[in-house]
Design an enzyme around this catalytic site. Structure first.
Site, PDB file in Angstrom:
ATOM      1  N   SER A 141      18.218  18.617  52.240  1.00  0.00           N
ATOM      2  CA  SER A 141      18.507  17.231  51.841  1.00  0.00           C
ATOM      3  C   SER A 141      17.921  16.184  52.998  1.00  0.00           C
ATOM      4  O   SER A 141      17.776  16.468  54.000  1.00  0.00           O
ATOM      5  CB  SER A 141      19.793  17.058  51.632  1.00  0.00           C
ATOM      6  OG  SER A 141      20.139  15.794  51.131  1.00  0.00           O
ATOM      7  N   TYR A 154      28.974  16.968  53.898  1.00  0.00           N
ATOM      8  CA  TYR A 154      27.770  17.532  53.393  1.00  0.00           C
ATOM      9  C   TYR A 154      26.610  17.494  54.225  1.00  0.00           C
ATOM     10  O   TYR A 154      25.714  18.544  54.689  1.00  0.00           O
ATOM     11  CB  TYR A 154      27.603  17.005  52.016  1.00  0.00           C
ATOM     12  CG  TYR A 154      26.196  17.243  51.338  1.00  0.00           C
ATOM     13  CD1 TYR A 154      26.077  18.238  50.588  1.00  0.00           C
ATOM     14  CD2 TYR A 154      25.215  16.146  51.085  1.00  0.00           C
ATOM     15  CE1 TYR A 154      24.927  18.544  49.795  1.00  0.00           C
ATOM     16  CE2 TYR A 154      23.896  16.415  50.517  1.00  0.00           C
ATOM     17  CZ  TYR A 154      23.681  17.695  49.967  1.00  0.00           C
ATOM     18  OH  TYR A 154      22.789  17.916  49.137  1.00  0.00           O
TER      19      TYR A 154
HETATM   20  P1  NDP Z   1      23.777  21.392  40.903  1.00  0.00           P
HETATM   21  O1  NDP Z   1      25.222  21.247  41.024  1.00  0.00           O
HETATM   22  O2  NDP Z   1      23.153  21.145  39.413  1.00  0.00           O
HETATM   23  O3  NDP Z   1      23.400  22.978  41.334  1.00  0.00           O
HETATM   24  C1  NDP Z   1      24.279  23.389  42.229  1.00  0.00           C
HETATM   25  C2  NDP Z   1      23.909  24.948  42.148  1.00  0.00           C
HETATM   26  O4  NDP Z   1      24.691  25.665  43.216  1.00  0.00           O
HETATM   27  C3  NDP Z   1      24.589  25.429  40.721  1.00  0.00           C
HETATM   28  O5  NDP Z   1      23.549  26.547  40.306  1.00  0.00           O
HETATM   29  C4  NDP Z   1      25.790  26.295  41.314  1.00  0.00           C
HETATM   30  O6  NDP Z   1      25.988  27.349  40.417  1.00  0.00           O
HETATM   31  C5  NDP Z   1      25.356  26.934  42.812  1.00  0.00           C
HETATM   32  N1  NDP Z   1      26.451  27.157  43.391  1.00  0.00           N
HETATM   33  C6  NDP Z   1      27.270  26.270  44.099  1.00  0.00           C
HETATM   34  N2  NDP Z   1      28.303  26.861  44.740  1.00  0.00           N
HETATM   35  C7  NDP Z   1      27.614  28.483  44.681  1.00  0.00           C
HETATM   36  C8  NDP Z   1      28.383  29.440  45.230  1.00  0.00           C
HETATM   37  N3  NDP Z   1      29.515  29.437  46.086  1.00  0.00           N
HETATM   38  N4  NDP Z   1      27.716  30.633  45.003  1.00  0.00           N
HETATM   39  C9  NDP Z   1      26.583  30.768  44.273  1.00  0.00           C
HETATM   40  N5  NDP Z   1      26.057  29.570  43.549  1.00  0.00           N
HETATM   41  C10 NDP Z   1      26.749  28.389  44.125  1.00  0.00           C
HETATM   42  O7  NDP Z   1      22.933  20.544  41.943  1.00  0.00           O
HETATM   43  P2  NDP Z   1      21.456  20.752  42.197  1.00  0.00           P
HETATM   44  O8  NDP Z   1      20.664  21.397  41.501  1.00  0.00           O
HETATM   45  O9  NDP Z   1      21.217  19.320  42.802  1.00  0.00           O
HETATM   46  O10 NDP Z   1      21.733  21.255  43.892  1.00  0.00           O
HETATM   47  C11 NDP Z   1      20.884  22.475  44.349  1.00  0.00           C
HETATM   48  C12 NDP Z   1      20.289  22.246  45.763  1.00  0.00           C
HETATM   49  O11 NDP Z   1      19.858  21.202  46.089  1.00  0.00           O
HETATM   50  C13 NDP Z   1      21.891  21.957  46.563  1.00  0.00           C
HETATM   51  O12 NDP Z   1      21.797  22.788  47.701  1.00  0.00           O
HETATM   52  C14 NDP Z   1      21.885  20.502  47.091  1.00  0.00           C
HETATM   53  O13 NDP Z   1      22.433  20.294  48.163  1.00  0.00           O
HETATM   54  C15 NDP Z   1      20.484  20.482  47.122  1.00  0.00           C
HETATM   55  N6  NDP Z   1      19.988  18.965  46.968  1.00  0.00           N
HETATM   56  C16 NDP Z   1      20.276  18.278  45.970  1.00  0.00           C
HETATM   57  C17 NDP Z   1      19.914  16.887  45.675  1.00  0.00           C
HETATM   58  C18 NDP Z   1      20.250  16.179  44.304  1.00  0.00           C
HETATM   59  O14 NDP Z   1      20.046  14.712  44.471  1.00  0.00           O
HETATM   60  N7  NDP Z   1      20.405  16.440  43.219  1.00  0.00           N
HETATM   61  C19 NDP Z   1      19.323  16.166  46.858  1.00  0.00           C
HETATM   62  C20 NDP Z   1      19.265  17.042  48.080  1.00  0.00           C
HETATM   63  C21 NDP Z   1      19.486  18.053  48.036  1.00  0.00           C
HETATM   64  P3  NDP Z   1      27.468  28.006  40.001  1.00  0.00           P
HETATM   65  O15 NDP Z   1      28.282  26.686  40.004  1.00  0.00           O
HETATM   66  O16 NDP Z   1      27.278  28.730  38.762  1.00  0.00           O
HETATM   67  O17 NDP Z   1      27.817  28.999  41.075  1.00  0.00           O
END
Ligand code: NDP
Length: 268
Positions: A141, A154
């Protein structure tokens, strides 16, 4: 980029929503076979339906914080054949001041965003090294380079990834394994809803910054391009990307700007 991903096996964590879902769609359009992981089976099935080749993909439900699950899943997948690309995308964000955040929340953020990534990377690395090929992409990020307000846990978990992958790159890039760290700015996903509040509950609110952020499909296509170009670290977003340069050259000014942002929105 044409044919680069054709029939490549790409394992994407956090594939049940947001950026992971957009990546699955983009990879499948490019001819890759996707292995989709996250905890929510419904979310993974939904993602798979949106890909162009759902019958070729595999759905592997997984909690990245469970080392046993990570080990078993990796073993089974590697027995079928090499994984060409691992996308460490699963993650959870935070919306709380440092003083209002329980220690358990700092630990959970580290478990998912840092130890979950280290665990999966370590399990898969021997197979990639034995084939002298493979690519490990990790979604960090802009908060992995600059600490914004309400994100101390975070930002720490994302900063940790940079140290880990810089070291790993120095150990494996000459042995055929490509390491790419992606730093997105604000992306329009449900990340704020799914973020942890200070007491560990879901924040469950929308953030204007994310809602006005980059489209996840746009981000996904930039990530695929960065893989083809063998980039090592990339920053994708809007104005917020400038924070990295500001921190380097004008750190005092950046602090003042972030203080102002905090004062304007002290509700979290
Ligand atoms: P979402 O919340 O839409 O997606 C997060 C994903 O992570 C979900 O598919 C969730 O699936 C999965 N997840 C969370 N915890 C676990 C776990 N313990 N085991 C397996 N899977 C897990 O957010 P984003 O798509 O935005 O985020 C994706 C990545 O991008 C993250 O690493 C985030 O930090 C990063 N990011 C996002 C930004 C943004 O502005 N959106 C900016 C910078 C970075 P489930 O709950 O089904 O397990």
């Amino acid at each position: 980029m044409e044919n680069y991903f054709k029939e490549k096996r790409v394992w994407i964590t956090g594939a049940s929503s947001g950026i992971g879902r957009a990546l699955a769609i983009a990879f499948s359009k490019s001819g890759a076979i996707c292995i989709l992981s996250a905890r929510s089976l419904d979310g993974l099935n939904e993602t798979n339906k949106l890909t162009v080749n759902p019958d070729l993909n595999m759905i592997v439900p997984l909690d990245v914080t469970d080392e046993h699950q990570v080990k078993e899943a990796t073993k089974k997948l590697v027995e079928i054949g090499p994984i060409d690309i691992l996308i460490n995308n699963a993650g959870v964000s935070q919306r709380s001041t440092t003083e209002s955040t329980d220690m358990s929340v700092f630990r959970s953020l580290m478990e998912v965003n840092y130890f979950g990534v280290v665990s999966l990377t370590k399990q898969l690395l021997p197979s990639m090294l034995s084939h002298s090929s493979g690519c490990i992409v990790t979604i960090s990020s802009i908060a992995g380079k600059v600490g914004p307000p309400y994100r101390s846990g975070y930002a720490a978990s994302k900063h940790a990834l940079h140290g880990f992958f810089d070291s790993l790159r120095s150990e494996v890039s000459h042995r055929g394994v490509h390491i790419l760290v992606v730093c997105p700015g604000y992306i329009n996903t449900a990340i704020a809803h799914n973020a942890l509040a200070g007491d560990g509950q879901k924040y469950n609110k929308r953030d204007d910054e994310n809602a006005n952020g980059l489209d996840p499909d746009d981000l996904a296509s930039r990530i695929l391009h960065a893989i083809v170009k063998k980039k090592t670290e990339v920053y994708f977003g809007k104005f917020e990307v400038n924070a990295i340069r500001l921190k380097r050259f004008f750190p005092g000014l950046l602090t003042k700007m972030l203080n102002r942002k905090f004062l304007k929105d002290p509700k979290k």
